[in-house]
Design an enzyme around this catalytic site. Structure first.
Site, short mmCIF file in Angstrom:
data_model
loop_
_atom_site.label_atom_id
_atom_site.label_comp_id
_atom_site.label_asym_id
_atom_site.label_seq_id
_atom_site.Cartn_x
_atom_site.Cartn_y
_atom_site.Cartn_z
N PRO A 132 0.79 -1.23 0.00
CA PRO A 132 0.00 0.00 0.00
C PRO A 132 0.82 1.28 0.00
O PRO A 132 0.41 2.28 -0.57
CB PRO A 132 -0.83 -0.12 1.29
CG PRO A 132 -0.95 -1.59 1.52
CD PRO A 132 0.34 -2.18 1.04
N GLU A 379 3.20 -2.82 -14.49
CA GLU A 379 4.59 -3.25 -14.69
C GLU A 379 5.57 -2.08 -14.77
O GLU A 379 6.57 -2.14 -15.47
CB GLU A 379 4.74 -4.12 -15.96
CG GLU A 379 3.76 -5.27 -16.06
CD GLU A 379 4.04 -6.36 -15.03
OE1 GLU A 379 4.89 -6.17 -14.17
OE2 GLU A 379 3.37 -7.40 -15.12
#
Length: 401
Positions: A132, A379
């Site tokens: 997070p 990515e």
């Protein structure tokens, strides 16, 4: 007219595989994609079809029951699938990355145990790096593994797991200080664990919870989740490769081929957007003629098609470089950066060509318009790709003054 994004030099087997996948996409994915996406429904029937085609084992060696194909073949298949619905390519991608990491870095026991069932699609893979609070800064990982006899105890919270709920095997990157003295570089004290679990949500094994799906703007159908580890016990033989401290390098190897995959997804979505735009431009009439006859629209179509071709060429080059056994982080970064940016631009141009109808959920371009932004961050963001590209260029063109 020749179809855009053709690839020269393919073998008969590669052409046959691509033809089969393209036919499946046209018949089984495109007709239902928008409806399933609007319902945020997991495409189980489509996934079962891909399983029958053997696509879950496309790059897994034949000795483990896979097809033993190249990264190029895989990337071209992903391009076709993303042309139909990008979420389906995401279901395949995370599975592929975990299988690739096992093939490249796993112990023989790990390969024998997992790869045959992954090739059959009976085990579905997911991988987990992000948390997070860290974003692109992988070195800031706080999830931790502590050795306890023949086991490791894992604690921490992970974020943005594609296939987090539907997968049964997750490659999880955590910090492991065992054997690494204080002051060791962060990337040298990380380990990848192979975590087996039951598919679903809630507590999927003791100490491991998948809270539920994250509600997203686009990229629906495929489940994106968190992963919470609370004294999760993992046997020592589930350390990828059998040795701690190598997790960062293993994950980066997986992400490198994952970037080729994201580039392929960008190519596929851009191709579909062009197809929708050029078709609508010939159907829609203004001022007494099809809008495709207006110079402004022709210019837009020309730019869109050129971007599709350029992105495809870079994606193919990056895949072939990796298949040759050479380092391809420069080419993969360039391909991912260009394909994702061009995808966004081509989709927006197709959206503009549709005019007000592009804003309607009845038209497919509306779905593509919400899906394309995910490729800008998946990515590694554009900024991360530029950093990789810049550093590699300075290595290649180092001034010797």
């Amino acid at each position: 007219m020749a179809r855009l994004a053709q690839t020269a030099g393919l073998t008969d087997i590669q052409q046959e595989i691509l033809s089969t996948v393209r036919d499946f996409v046209d018949k089984e994915i495109i007709p239902v994609a928008t409806e399933l996406e609007h319902r945020d429904e997991y495409p189980q029937q489509i996934v079962d079809g891909l399983k029958e085609l053997g696509l879950f084992g496309l790059m897994i060696p034949e000795e483990y029951g896979g097809l033993g194909e190249s990264l190029l073949t895989y990337a071209l298949c992903v391009e076709e699938i993303a042309r139909g619905w990008m979420s389906v390519s995401g279901i395949i991608n995370t599975h592929f990355i975990v299988a690739y990491m096992l093939k490249q870095h796993g112990t023989q026991e790990q390969k024998d145990h997992f790869l045959p069932r992954m090739a059959a699609g009976d085990i579905r893979g997911a991988f987990s790096m992000s948390e997070p609070g860290l974003g692109s800064d992988v070195s800031a990982i706080t999830s931790k593994a502590v050795k306890d006899g023949d086991e490791y105890v894992l604690n921490g919270q992970k974020m943005w797991l594609t296939n987090g709920g539907t997968s049964s095997l997750v490659a999880v990157l955590v910090r492991s200080d065992e054997g690494h003295p204080e002051g060791t570089a962060p990337h040298k004290s990380m380990t990848t664990f192979l975590v087996e679990k039951e598919p679903g949500f809630g507590e999927v094994r003791p100490g491991l919870t998948i809270p539920g799906k994250i509600d997203k703007m686009g990229y629906k159908g495929v489940d994106t989740t968190e992963l919470i580890m609370d004294d999760l016990r993992i046997p020592a033989n589930r350390v990828l490769g059998g040795v701690t401290g190598r997790g960062f390098y293993q994950m980066m190897d997986g992400v490198e081929v994952g970037r080729v995959n994201v580039a392929a997804r960008g190519c596929g979505v851009a191709q579909r957007a062009f197809e929708l735009g050029v078709r609508y431009a010939q159907q829609r009439h203004t001022f007494g003629k099809a809008i495709a006859q207006h110079q402004a629209i022709q210019f837009k179509l020309a730019e869109m098609a050129t971007k599709v071709e350029a992105a495809h060429a870079m994606m193919v080059n990056a895949a072939r470089k990796k298949d040759s056994g050479e380092r391809n982080d420069l080419e993969a970064g360039m391909a991912k950066y260009l394909a994702s940016e061009y995808c966004k631009e081509v989709v927006e141009d197709a959206f503009r060509i549709h005019g007000g109808y592009g804003f309607s959920k009845e038209y497919e371009i509306e779905r593509l318009y919400r899906e394309a932004p995910m490729l800008l961050i998946g990515e590694g963001t554009a900024e991360i790709q530029k950093m990789i590209i810049g550093r590699r260029l300075l290595e290649e063109y180092r001034f010797q003054g």
